[in-house]
Design a protein around this motif. Structure first.
Motif, PDB file in Angstrom:
ATOM      1  N   VAL A 184      -3.902   4.027  13.834  1.00 41.49           N
ATOM      2  CA  VAL A 184      -4.260   4.158  15.238  1.00 41.49           C
ATOM      3  C   VAL A 184      -3.076   4.698  16.016  1.00 41.49           C
ATOM      4  O   VAL A 184      -1.948   4.288  15.812  1.00 41.49           O
ATOM      5  CB  VAL A 184      -4.672   2.795  15.838  1.00 41.49           C
ATOM      6  N   TYR A 225       0.831  -1.191   0.000  1.00 44.38           N
ATOM      7  CA  TYR A 225       0.000   0.000   0.000  1.00 44.38           C
ATOM      8  C   TYR A 225       0.866   1.240   0.000  1.00 44.38           C
ATOM      9  O   TYR A 225       1.977   1.222   0.526  1.00 44.38           O
ATOM     10  CB  TYR A 225      -0.904   0.026   1.237  1.00 44.38           C
ATOM     11  N   GLN A 240      -9.963   0.001  12.742  1.00 45.15           N
ATOM     12  CA  GLN A 240      -8.741   0.468  12.091  1.00 45.15           C
ATOM     13  C   GLN A 240      -7.561  -0.424  12.466  1.00 45.15           C
ATOM     14  O   GLN A 240      -6.759  -0.824  11.624  1.00 45.15           O
ATOM     15  CB  GLN A 240      -8.468   1.915  12.510  1.00 45.15           C
ATOM     16  N   LEU A 241      -7.479  -0.745  13.741  1.00 38.58           N
ATOM     17  CA  LEU A 241      -6.369  -1.564  14.226  1.00 38.58           C
ATOM     18  C   LEU A 241      -6.410  -2.944  13.583  1.00 38.58           C
ATOM     19  O   LEU A 241      -5.391  -3.463  13.120  1.00 38.58           O
ATOM     20  CB  LEU A 241      -6.464  -1.666  15.750  1.00 38.58           C
ATOM     21  N   ARG A 289      -0.857  -8.845   7.821  1.00 39.74           N
ATOM     22  CA  ARG A 289       0.312  -8.083   8.246  1.00 39.74           C
ATOM     23  C   ARG A 289       0.418  -6.733   7.542  1.00 39.74           C
ATOM     24  O   ARG A 289       1.493  -6.278   7.183  1.00 39.74           O
ATOM     25  CB  ARG A 289       1.591  -8.907   8.017  1.00 39.74           C
ATOM     26  N   GLY A 290      -0.749  -6.129   7.294  1.00 39.76           N
ATOM     27  CA  GLY A 290      -0.762  -4.788   6.726  1.00 39.76           C
ATOM     28  C   GLY A 290      -0.436  -4.737   5.249  1.00 39.76           C
ATOM     29  O   GLY A 290      -0.149  -3.673   4.716  1.00 39.76           O
ATOM     30  N   GLN A 291      -0.476  -5.890   4.599  1.00 42.19           N
ATOM     31  CA  GLN A 291      -0.121  -5.909   3.185  1.00 42.19           C
ATOM     32  C   GLN A 291      -1.323  -6.299   2.333  1.00 42.19           C
ATOM     33  O   GLN A 291      -2.223  -6.965   2.803  1.00 42.19           O
ATOM     34  CB  GLN A 291       1.014  -6.914   2.959  1.00 42.19           C
ATOM     35  N   PRO A 292      -1.305  -5.870   1.085  1.00 41.96           N
ATOM     36  CA  PRO A 292      -2.422  -6.240   0.216  1.00 41.96           C
ATOM     37  C   PRO A 292      -2.507  -7.757   0.050  1.00 41.96           C
ATOM     38  O   PRO A 292      -1.489  -8.445   0.025  1.00 41.96           O
ATOM     39  CB  PRO A 292      -2.086  -5.561  -1.119  1.00 41.96           C
ATOM     40  N   ARG A 293      -3.717  -8.245  -0.063  1.00 39.57           N
ATOM     41  CA  ARG A 293      -3.963  -9.679  -0.125  1.00 39.57           C
ATOM     42  C   ARG A 293      -4.152 -10.058  -1.592  1.00 39.57           C
ATOM     43  O   ARG A 293      -5.160  -9.757  -2.191  1.00 39.57           O
ATOM     44  CB  ARG A 293      -5.257  -9.947   0.653  1.00 39.57           C
ATOM     45  N   VAL A 342     -11.710   2.720  16.325  1.00 34.92           N
ATOM     46  CA  VAL A 342     -10.333   2.404  16.704  1.00 34.92           C
ATOM     47  C   VAL A 342     -10.054   0.933  16.469  1.00 34.92           C
ATOM     48  O   VAL A 342      -9.062   0.546  15.843  1.00 34.92           O
ATOM     49  CB  VAL A 342     -10.078   2.758  18.186  1.00 34.92           C
ATOM     50  N   LYS A 396       3.290  -9.852  16.602  1.00 36.84           N
ATOM     51  CA  LYS A 396       4.206  -8.826  17.106  1.00 36.84           C
ATOM     52  C   LYS A 396       3.732  -8.231  18.443  1.00 36.84           C
ATOM     53  O   LYS A 396       4.481  -8.155  19.415  1.00 36.84           O
ATOM     54  CB  LYS A 396       4.315  -7.724  16.056  1.00 36.84           C
ATOM     55  N   PHE A 453      -7.772  -3.738  10.785  1.00 34.57           N
ATOM     56  CA  PHE A 453      -7.445  -3.640   9.364  1.00 34.57           C
ATOM     57  C   PHE A 453      -5.938  -3.590   9.159  1.00 34.57           C
ATOM     58  O   PHE A 453      -5.373  -4.247   8.288  1.00 34.57           O
ATOM     59  CB  PHE A 453      -8.101  -2.405   8.753  1.00 34.57           C
ATOM     60  N   GLN A 454      -5.282  -2.792  10.008  1.00 37.94           N
ATOM     61  CA  GLN A 454      -3.833  -2.680   9.890  1.00 37.94           C
ATOM     62  C   GLN A 454      -3.145  -4.022  10.097  1.00 37.94           C
ATOM     63  O   GLN A 454      -2.086  -4.274   9.564  1.00 37.94           O
ATOM     64  CB  GLN A 454      -3.291  -1.690  10.931  1.00 37.94           C
ATOM     65  N   LEU A 455      -3.767  -4.853  10.916  1.00 39.59           N
ATOM     66  CA  LEU A 455      -3.133  -6.122  11.241  1.00 39.59           C
ATOM     67  C   LEU A 455      -3.443  -7.207  10.212  1.00 39.59           C
ATOM     68  O   LEU A 455      -2.730  -8.190  10.111  1.00 39.59           O
ATOM     69  CB  LEU A 455      -3.594  -6.606  12.624  1.00 39.59           C
ATOM     70  N   GLU A 486      -9.698  -2.883  -0.588  1.00 45.54           N
ATOM     71  CA  GLU A 486     -10.134  -2.639   0.787  1.00 45.54           C
ATOM     72  C   GLU A 486     -10.020  -1.169   1.150  1.00 45.54           C
ATOM     73  O   GLU A 486      -9.885  -0.823   2.312  1.00 45.54           O
ATOM     74  CB  GLU A 486      -9.301  -3.487   1.742  1.00 45.54           C
ATOM     75  N   GLY A 535       0.969  -3.597  12.172  1.00 47.12           N
ATOM     76  CA  GLY A 535       0.947  -4.597  11.118  1.00 47.12           C
ATOM     77  C   GLY A 535       2.210  -4.596  10.309  1.00 47.12           C
ATOM     78  O   GLY A 535       2.647  -5.626   9.844  1.00 47.12           O
ATOM     79  N   LEU A 592       1.901   4.430  18.468  1.00 48.06           N
ATOM     80  CA  LEU A 592       1.478   3.184  19.068  1.00 48.06           C
ATOM     81  C   LEU A 592       2.695   2.292  19.220  1.00 48.06           C
ATOM     82  O   LEU A 592       3.421   2.067  18.272  1.00 48.06           O
ATOM     83  CB  LEU A 592       0.460   2.519  18.143  1.00 48.06           C
TER      84      LEU A 592
END
Lengths: 364, 499
Positions: free
Chosen positions: A63, A56, B414-415, B422-426, B411, B270, B417-419, B447, A81, B313
């Motif tokens: 957050v 991305y 969003q969290l 691992r925060g990468q496109p599928r 919150v 993590k 989604f980030q996870l 997404e 992530g 964070l």
């Protein structure tokens, strides 16, 4: 101690050099690089060196934790992530030594090495530890040779036992490092930068000169051990200034190029005797001289006083929208066949690389 | 190679450190932590730097990227930007590294922290399929790559590794958890008839039903014209199986995939992993280990580890607090049907059944959860409010970061989604024979975030070099269905029909 990483470091350096080689033209016309020059290192931004992945772009949201002050000066939270593997978030800067950069530039522009003059005359004395002697101060004792000598003696006298290999040097075994004074050829060079700072030379022109001076410095420092630089600015009158002033002064007067040449000759006469120094005057101007009579005076000075003493006289004409650009034609008209005079025209930033090649291409 | 490094580095712990190690190990066991044998190595600055750039492993295949990371790490030290406190690798036995000139209290903290990590490696189910002999495996990889370099030349092999690394995130993170089924191109028709004696046959296999089944199967066989039949997330596995490449190239691609899969659980856990280790170092340090003289330094360094920059964070901090939160809730019995039915906040706050089930609960959580399920199940409204979590947003006009909301659901969403992934496109392979020309099509279910275009261009170029034919990526750019294509020499971006 040798770490495995050394090989990988070497590969990285290798790749960096390849990348710089490929993008040399861009670097040479870029303003950013000059501003980042350190003492002996240049920092070069190399964003493309990272491994690209499908990922991305910058997250528009995330957050965070904390107070988050009112209207929000919050900075982006580190997305958990992506923690541990965030390619390309920071722009990568690599450091390259002047030496390496000069080498790359030399190879890419196919610059000939300079054969310095006056190698024989100019020399310095230096002590070099080359030999071994039997006497000397303890501080210079050569332990390995001493023990080798002791081992030899013990073996030959039969006192050495393989089962208890103890070696005891005695006075006669002792060996010391010894030195010899050697004369080393020294090569000195002086770069005399002259720049027209009259009203017609704009900010962009000065920036170009600055970039050019950086690359010229780099190359000549690569070629000579000891390089001095002097700076002269002129409009209708000339004065010597320091590096900073040189690049940041803006006068508004007219132009008498002879004033600069006069001062240049004076400095050369005072500080740089021609038999000891390799002399490189570089003159940057937009080619606008006030009067034809001054131009002929300049040509006369060059021919009779300047050229006999210098390795090469270089003139680079930076184009501006105000200058007439006549001076370069006068120079070429007079010195076309003379190897000692090099002229170059720099239309814009893109032209820097070519100009450097022209100015340094003769290997004088 | 690995052996030689350890042989050199293994100076043994000083008597003081060894005493601390035994002491802390006993305490950790006493708390119920269950870890592999953990070997501590004392390293100097350069060695620690090198190990860190190698991801903790002393021997990796030759590659310039380690050199780059090493340089950056050195810079980080010089400028005092970061300091590696602990490094431990997931192997059996586990290796952990101590920096030789750290203070004693730091060494103790690191040891306690490390035992937490190793307990997590050993017991968390997401780590269960990882190769615990990865140290040897990595060394083998190094030897294999060296062999290929000797045969093919350094530049060629390194360029190929670059290509493989560029697509090493196109793996199925769950591939290790289920047996690999072969990628299906054709569905072979199964005879719907069941065995039956003659007289029963019309009843067990009614002709009408059988005819309908056969018709369905024939239709299904007709319908399966795409290959693979199902979208395949394990792009690397797919390429290994079906792309044309030479043996050494396949070997390296396979190696890159193995290493990427090995590191997957670390990305998936993590927050939990760091939280768990931090939970145990604080618990053990404050309850059992610290001497009075060490308290100040400990507090200083601990607070550095779990410090949250305003607005940021920190996974250590989030994980640690969440584990504490869980322990407290289960100690007070704040769970189950009655708890959830209670709406009155005062009643909820005062809820305490003296159940004291917290410790057991967090051990259970560390066994079964990963970051996503951890956050999903335990990040609750009171936690978000108490710890001041918020969603930030970048203002497109001003470029400033603003707090967009502190609302609990936002919150959490969003969290999560980030996870995800691992925060990468599928991405998945959806068609390996596009337009009947053998072109590869990947699909990216949109997404809301765009794929970064300049990198996509380079990566798709690399992918087409592996596949040997043009490749396409179906995605969305700025909300519009877009097809990104690379035919090996040129990159194009075009509109596509929304499916």
């Amino acid at each position: 101690m040798p770490l495995n990483i050394d090989k990988d470091l070497y590969r990285f350096r290798h790749i960096v050099k390849g990348r710089i080689r490929k993008d040399l033209k861009r670097f040479m016309s870029s303003k950013d690089m000059i501003g980042k020059e350190g003492d002996q290192l240049v920092r070069i931004p190399l964003p493309q060196i990272q491994i690209p992945r499908l990922r991305y772009g910058e997250n528009p949201s995330g957050v965070g934790q904390g107070e988050g002050e009112g209207e929000g000066e919050g900075k982006p939270g580190q997305g958990p992530g992506e923690a541990g593997d965030k390619p390309g978030e920071h722009s990568l800067e690599v450091e390259v030594s002047f030496e390496e950069l000069a080498q790359i530039m030399g190879e890419e522009l196919e610059l000939p090495n300079i054969q310095p003059k006056g190698q024989k005359e100019i020399s310095s004395e230096k002590d070099k530890y080359t030999g071994i002697s039997r006497v000397g101060p303890e501080s210079l004792r050569h332990t390995r040779r001493t023990f080798r000598q002791a081992l030899k003696r013990q073996i030959s006298s039969g006192t050495y036992k393989g089962s208890s290999p103890i070696i005891v040097p005695i006075k006669e075994d002792k060996r010391y490092r010894s030195w010899k004074p050697t004369t080393q050829p020294m090569s000195n060079a002086v770069i005399l930068y002259m720049m027209d700072v009259s009203g017609s030379m704009g900010k962009e022109q000065k920036e170009i000169v600055r970039s050019q001076a950086f690359w010229l410095d780099l190359w000549l420092k690569h070629q000579y051990k000891n390089v001095e630089t002097r700076f002269i600015i002129h409009d209708a009158a000339a004065k010597e200034v320091d590096r900073h002033t040189f690049f940041h002064t803006r006068e508004s007067g007219g132009t008498l190029i002879s004033s600069a040449y006069t001062l240049c000759l004076k400095i050369m006469g005072q500080d740089y005797p021609a038999q000891d120094w390799n002399i490189y005057p570089f003159h940057f101007s937009d080619g606008d001289n006030w009067s034809g009579s001054d131009t002929s005076l300049c040509l006369e000075m060059l021919e009779s006083k300047m050229l006999p003493r210098v390795n090469q006289f270089s003139y680079a004409q930076v184009e501006s929208q105000y200058g007439s650009g006549q001076f370069i034609n006068d120079l070429v008209g007079k010195f076309d066949a003379d190897e000692r005079v090099v002229v170059s025209q720099v239309p814009d930033r893109e032209g820097i690389m070519n100009s450097i090649k022209e100015l340094l291409g003769k290997g004088r | 190679m690995a052996d030689s490094f350890f042989f050199r580095a293994r100076r043994g712990l000083s008597p003081e450190l060894e005493e601390a190690r035994v002491h802390i190990q006993d305490i950790a066991k006493g708390h119920g932590l269950d870890f592999f044998e953990t070997i501590f190595e004392v390293c100097d600055f350069d060695e620690i730097n090198m190990l860190a750039s190698y991801g903790g492993f002393p021997t990796r295949y030759p590659h310039w990227r380690w050199g780059m990371e090493y340089l950056q790490m050195q810079k980080g030290y010089e400028y005092g930007l970061h300091k590696i406190y602990e490094m431990v690798i997931n192997t059996d036995p586990s290796y952990a590294y101590l920096l030789d000139n750290n203070m004693m209290v730091d060494q103790k903290l690191v040891m306690a922290h490390v035992f937490g990590h190793v307990d997590f490696f050993k017991n968390n189910l997401w780590f269960a399929p990882t190769n615990r002999k990865m140290l040897d495996q990595m060394a083998n990889h190094a030897a294999r790559v060296q062999k290929h370099i000797n045969a093919q030349g350094h530049d060629v092999v390194e360029a190929w590794i670059d290509i493989c690394l560029s697509i090493d995130n196109l793996i199925d993170p769950h591939a290790v958890h289920y047996p690999k089924e072969p990628v299906q191109g054709q569905v072979s028709p199964v005879d719907p008839r069941l065995p039956a004696s003659d007289y029963m046959d019309p009843y067990i296999n009614p002709p009408a039903v059988i005819a309908a089944e056969r018709e369905k199967a024939a239709q299904a066989a007709q319908a399966v014209q795409t290959f693979p039949a199902k979208p395949e997330r394990d792009v690397l596995g797919f390429l290994l199986q079906y792309a044309q490449m030479s043996a050494w190239q396949r070997d390296i691609l396979e190696m890159v995939r193995d290493e990427a899969l090995y590191f997957v659980p670390q990305g998936q856990t993590k927050i939990m992993n760091e939280g768990w280790a931090s939970f145990w170092h604080t618990t053990m340090m404050t309850q059992d280990i610290l001497t009075a003289a060490e308290v100040i330094d400990y507090a200083d360094h601990h607070s550095g580890t779990v410090a949250t920059q305003p607005g940021q964070l920190n996974p250590y901090k989030l994980g640690l607090e969440l584990f504490r939160h869980i322990e407290e809730r289960w100690n007070k019995g704040q769970h189950g049907r009655d708890w959830f039915r209670t709406q009155d906040p005062r009643e909820r706050a005062a809820w305490d059944t003296q159940a004291m089930g917290g410790r057991a609960k967090i051990f259970e959580v560390r066994k079964t959860h990963n970051d996503i399920t951890f956050i999903d199940e335990f990040l609750d409204e009171s936690f978000v409010a108490e710890h001041g979590l918020f969603v930030w947003e970048r203002d497109k006009k001003t470029g400033k970061f603003n707090v967009s909301t502190r609302e609990f659901k936002a919150v959490k969403q969003q969290l999560l989604f980030q996870l995800s992934n691992r925060g990468q496109p599928r991405l998945s392979v959806v068609n390996a024979n596009h337009a009947n020309r053998g072109e590869l099509v990947l699909s990216h279910p949109y997404e809301g975030l765009d794929i970064q275009l300049d990198w996509a261009e380079l990566t798709l170029g690399n992918l087409s070099r592996v596949w040997g034919r043009p490749v396409h990526l179906e995605t969305h750019i700025e909300g519009k269905p877009t097809l990104l294509s690379h035919d090996g020499s040129a990159f194009t971006k075009s509109q596509r029909e929304a499916v």
